[in-house]
Each structure stands twice: as C-alpha cells, then as structure tokens.
Write a protein that holds these residues in place. Structure first.
Motif, short mmCIF file in Angstrom:
data_model
loop_
_atom_site.label_atom_id
_atom_site.label_comp_id
_atom_site.label_asym_id
_atom_site.label_seq_id
_atom_site.Cartn_x
_atom_site.Cartn_y
_atom_site.Cartn_z
N GLU A 2 0.88 -1.22 0.04
CA GLU A 2 0.09 -0.02 0.00
C GLU A 2 0.63 1.32 0.03
O GLU A 2 0.48 2.36 -0.68
CB GLU A 2 -1.09 -0.08 1.44
CG GLU A 2 -2.06 -1.06 1.08
CD GLU A 2 -3.01 -0.73 2.10
OE1 GLU A 2 -2.66 -0.24 3.24
OE2 GLU A 2 -4.33 -1.24 1.78
N GLU A 3 2.00 1.25 0.64
CA GLU A 3 3.12 2.27 0.86
C GLU A 3 4.31 1.77 0.21
O GLU A 3 5.27 1.59 0.89
CB GLU A 3 3.12 2.80 2.07
CG GLU A 3 1.74 3.61 2.63
CD GLU A 3 2.01 4.14 4.03
OE1 GLU A 3 2.17 5.27 4.15
OE2 GLU A 3 2.05 3.14 4.86
N PRO A 4 4.47 1.66 -1.45
CA PRO A 4 5.76 1.26 -1.64
C PRO A 4 6.78 1.72 -1.19
O PRO A 4 7.91 0.89 -1.10
CB PRO A 4 5.61 1.62 -3.27
CG PRO A 4 4.20 1.76 -3.43
CD PRO A 4 3.58 2.46 -2.26
N ASP A 5 6.95 3.09 -0.71
CA ASP A 5 8.31 3.91 -0.54
C ASP A 5 8.61 3.27 1.12
O ASP A 5 9.92 3.22 1.45
CB ASP A 5 8.42 5.10 -0.43
CG ASP A 5 8.05 5.73 -1.93
OD1 ASP A 5 8.67 4.86 -2.85
OD2 ASP A 5 7.80 6.81 -2.21
N LYS A 6 7.51 2.85 1.87
CA LYS A 6 7.87 2.58 3.19
C LYS A 6 7.57 0.87 3.49
O LYS A 6 8.14 0.69 4.86
CB LYS A 6 6.94 3.00 4.04
CG LYS A 6 6.87 4.88 4.11
CD LYS A 6 5.79 5.53 4.90
CE LYS A 6 5.73 7.01 4.79
NZ LYS A 6 4.57 7.35 5.50
#
Length: 448
Positions: free
Chosen positions: A70-74
């Motif tokens: 859902e949050e690719p960077d995290k």
C-alpha cells in the motif's frame, strides 16, 4: 529518447518450494483490496490452489496472486531461507528482503516467489550483489550499463522466441555426444532468476551505498547498442587473460561486440594467442601473462568481490587434483553416466580463451564427448569447476593414477571481465573506456 519514457518493470524469480515463509513489513493487498496481509505468513500449495497461513488464520489465494504494498516507499517483504549460489562453492541459505510487489505462482507442483519491481531499483541491488557496493564509481557505472543492457536484451529475445514457430533447443544429445548450454531461456514464467544462473539479485539484503544509487541514477536508461539493437552484454569473474566468444558458451550465434579481447593494454610477450591450438593453450595456462585480471591486490579485489567470493583467491590460475577413483565417481554422479574408470580427458576443441568447448571423456566402460563449457565444468566438480580453460597432467602409473587439472580464469569468460574491469577502474580508466575495451564496436545510448 526523452526522460518521459516510463521505466520498465521486470519480474525476478527468487525461490521455489512446497512451502515458503515470508514476512510483510507494511500492509500488502491483492490489488483488488479483498485481501490485506502484513506480518509473518507461510504460503503452501494444496488441491491446485495457493494458501497463506499465519498462527491463527488460513486464507485461500487462488492459483496465482500478486501482493502489492500500500505504501511502496515505506514497505518491503522478506523471504526466509533463500538459497543463493546454487551448485557453486558458496551455496548457502539466507533471509532476503525486497522492495516492490510479491507474486506467487505454481510451477511443477511447487510455489515460486517472484519479485516485480522497476529495472532501476533492480539494478541498485544487482550492482551491490554482483560486486561490492564500495567499488570504484567507474567500475560500478560500467557494470550498471552492462547489467541493464543484458536484462533488456533478454526481454527482447524472449519476445522473438515467442514468435518462432520452430522449437528453441539448448541441448543436442546422442549416444556419443552431449552438447548443452544453460541460459535464461530456462525461465518461462518470469524474466530472470535471482541467482548466478542469470544475475545475482538479493534485493535490499546486500547493503547498498549512496555511491551505488548515484551511479544508477547517473546512468539511468543507458545501454550498449550495436546495429540498432541492445547488446546481449555478458560478464564473468575472471577471463584468465583473454575473453571468449559468445557462441562457445551458448547458442551458435556470433555477436560482433563479443569478440576475443586480450585483457591488457598490450598483448603479453612470450605467448602465441592462438589459444585454440593445444600447445599454445597449455603454455598460456601454465604461464603467468600480464593481464588486467592478473592481480592479488586485496584492495582491488575487495572492491569487486563480496565476502563469500573472497573465500578463494584461485581465479587467474588454479589447480585441482583428483585420484582416478575420485574422478570416476565424480563424473558418474554429476552426469548420471557410468564411464567405469576414467582413463583420460582429451580436449577436442578450444575457444579463443583456451576454454575447452568439446571434451572427450574416456572410460573403461564408455567413452563420450561433452560440451559446452558449463556442461564440462558441471561434470568435473561437485559444484562448478572454475572454468573449462584447463589442461590435464596425469601422474603415477596404471596402478595408481591421478589427474591434475591446471586451469585459468573463473567463469565463461565472455564479455566484461569483472576483476579486469576493477583493475582498470583502479588505474583511472573511465567507464566508457572500460566498456569500449570489452565490447568493441558497441556504442552507448540512452533508452529512457
């Protein structure tokens, strides 16, 4: 081309098994939102379907599923007990973490975990996995370009093979001879695998550096091109002083940019470089010619070799000794063919680097010819012989004979020599000069 062209995505096969344990750091969904997962899970295959199991829950995932962060960077995911260095001397299991999407597919009644991510994120890991992240900037730039070129060339090749009406073959077997080569065409359900069979890719497990990330950014979209097509840029650890032709390791196709290259600023004196000639090959392998890759400089080697590659320094010239019983049992176990007592190993054809392309194995029960280079290396070692550039010295008498294999180089020897390129980088060659040395007639081009 302009920078507005979308960065390509690739799929990388990581690990296969009847059950795969993984940890999701962050929330992942099945794309449609009907399934949300995080934490520790085990995937298994039963009744033609994939299931996910945690301590207190079992979820059915169908016959194929892709988990999207859902949050690719995290977010990232970890696959546990991944085997690396398969069939090589550094083979081991380790936990590995990855950015991007996690896909599960079914192959041969087993599950395969596939990582889907952008090619540039992939390359950050490849450069840190294939080499040390502390390598010189010019070496890292050169490797970024050839790794990117190789990958994009493989995806183009896959498209061409899909259009072919004739079967693509990687082996030709008769009662008298086995000719076989190993390439990424072995994979049908993803672009490349994560091991040395294709390119080492170990996700974010291998510590990267700001330099690696800068190198990938600085060379973004750069590839080697010849005749309007992206080059099938190959590389190996150590060529042994002269590089090999593509067609002597893989399918019978000549690439003008993958030719015989003397790995030195000038041809070393005292040697004939017609290494297809047996006498010249023996003198070359037994000698100590000046070469970029002929180095024991620890600082340079630390730049190009990860810790498990530094477990040996036998790469430019090496020696392996087998008793007759050891060799006979080894060849039988590795080939599945009972030659009886091995009585001789006879090179029938060598390539431009002195690597044996066709080898006759003589035994008391059977005599056969095998090739190409990797088939030879697999037959003569419990893992992989360093290279097929060797000559055989027989010691002892008929009652007690031993076989001494004197060898040169590490790997197939085609294209860029990683240790040679490391030395060039240490001597202030630019990445353009390194690429020009190993890939003659090829040019740099920015594709996206």
């Amino acid at each position: 081309m302009t920078g507005t062209v979308k960065t390509p995505e690739i799929s990388v096969g990581i690990v296969s098994g009847t059950g795969l344990t993984f940890t999701l750091a962050g929330m992942f969904t099945d794309g449609g939102g009907s399934m949300k997962l995080d934490g520790l899970w085990t995937a298994f295959y039963r009744d033609s379907k994939i299931f996910f199991q945690s301590d207190d829950h079992i979820a059915e995932a169908g016959t194929e599923i892709t988990l999207v962060p859902e949050e690719p960077d995290k977010s990232h995911f970890t696959l546990h007990a991944v085997t690396i260095g398969i069939n090589f001397h550094w083979q081991r299991n380790e936990d590995q973490s990855f950015k991007g999407k996690l896909k599960f597919i079914v192959e041969n009644e087993k599950l395969t975990a596939v990582n889907i991510l952008s090619i540039e994120d992939y390359l950050v890991s490849v450069i840190s996995s294939e080499m040390s992240a502390t390598s010189s900037a010019e070496l890292l730039k050169a490797h970024a370009v050839i790794s990117r070129s190789w990958l994009l060339a493989q995806t183009e090749k896959s498209k061409l093979l899909e259009k072919k009406t004739t079967e693509y073959r990687t082996s030709f077997v008769t009662d008298e001879e086995i000719t076989r080569w190993y390439d990424r065409e072995d994979h049908h359900n993803f672009d490349v695998c994560a091991d040395d069979h294709c390119q080492r890719y170990q996700g974010i497990t291998r510590a990267s550096t700001s330099l690696v990330e800068k190198v990938i950014s600085d060379t973004r979209g750069e590839v080697l091109v010849y005749g309007g097509a992206i080059c099938d840029a190959r590389y190996s650890k150590c060529c042994g002083g002269v590089t090999e032709l593509f067609e002597n390791a893989w399918e019978p196709v000549n690439h003008p940019y993958l030719q015989k290259i003397v790995d030195n600023a000038a041809a070393p004196s005292g040697f004939s470089l017609d290494l297809a000639n047996e006498e010249n090959a023996v003198k070359w392998i037994a000698g100590n010619p000046e070469s970029f890759c002929n180095t024991n400089d620890k600082q340079t080697l630390r730049q190009v070799l990860n810790s498990y590659d530094q477990e040996t320094n036998d790469f430019f010239r090496w020696k392996v000794i087998y008793s007759q019983n050891e060799l006979s049992e080894l060849v039988r176990d590795r080939t599945g063919i009972d030659f009886g007592n091995i009585t001789d190993l006879v090179p029938l054809a060598r390539g431009t680097s002195a690597r044996i392309v066709r080898l006759k194995i003589k035994g008391s029960r059977k005599t056969m010819i095998i090739g190409k280079e990797l088939e030879i290396r697999k037959a003569l070692s419990k893992t992989h012989l360093y290279s097929s550039a060797f000559f055989v010295e027989k010691r002892g008498d008929a009652r007690s004979v031993s076989f001494v294999l004197h060898g040169a180089g590490w790997g197939h020897g085609v294209g860029l020599c990683q240790i040679g390129a490391a030395v060039m980088g240490a001597r202030s060659y630019t990445y353009g000069e390194i690429l020009k040395h190993y890939f003659r007639n090829a040019t740099l081009e920015k594709k996206y």
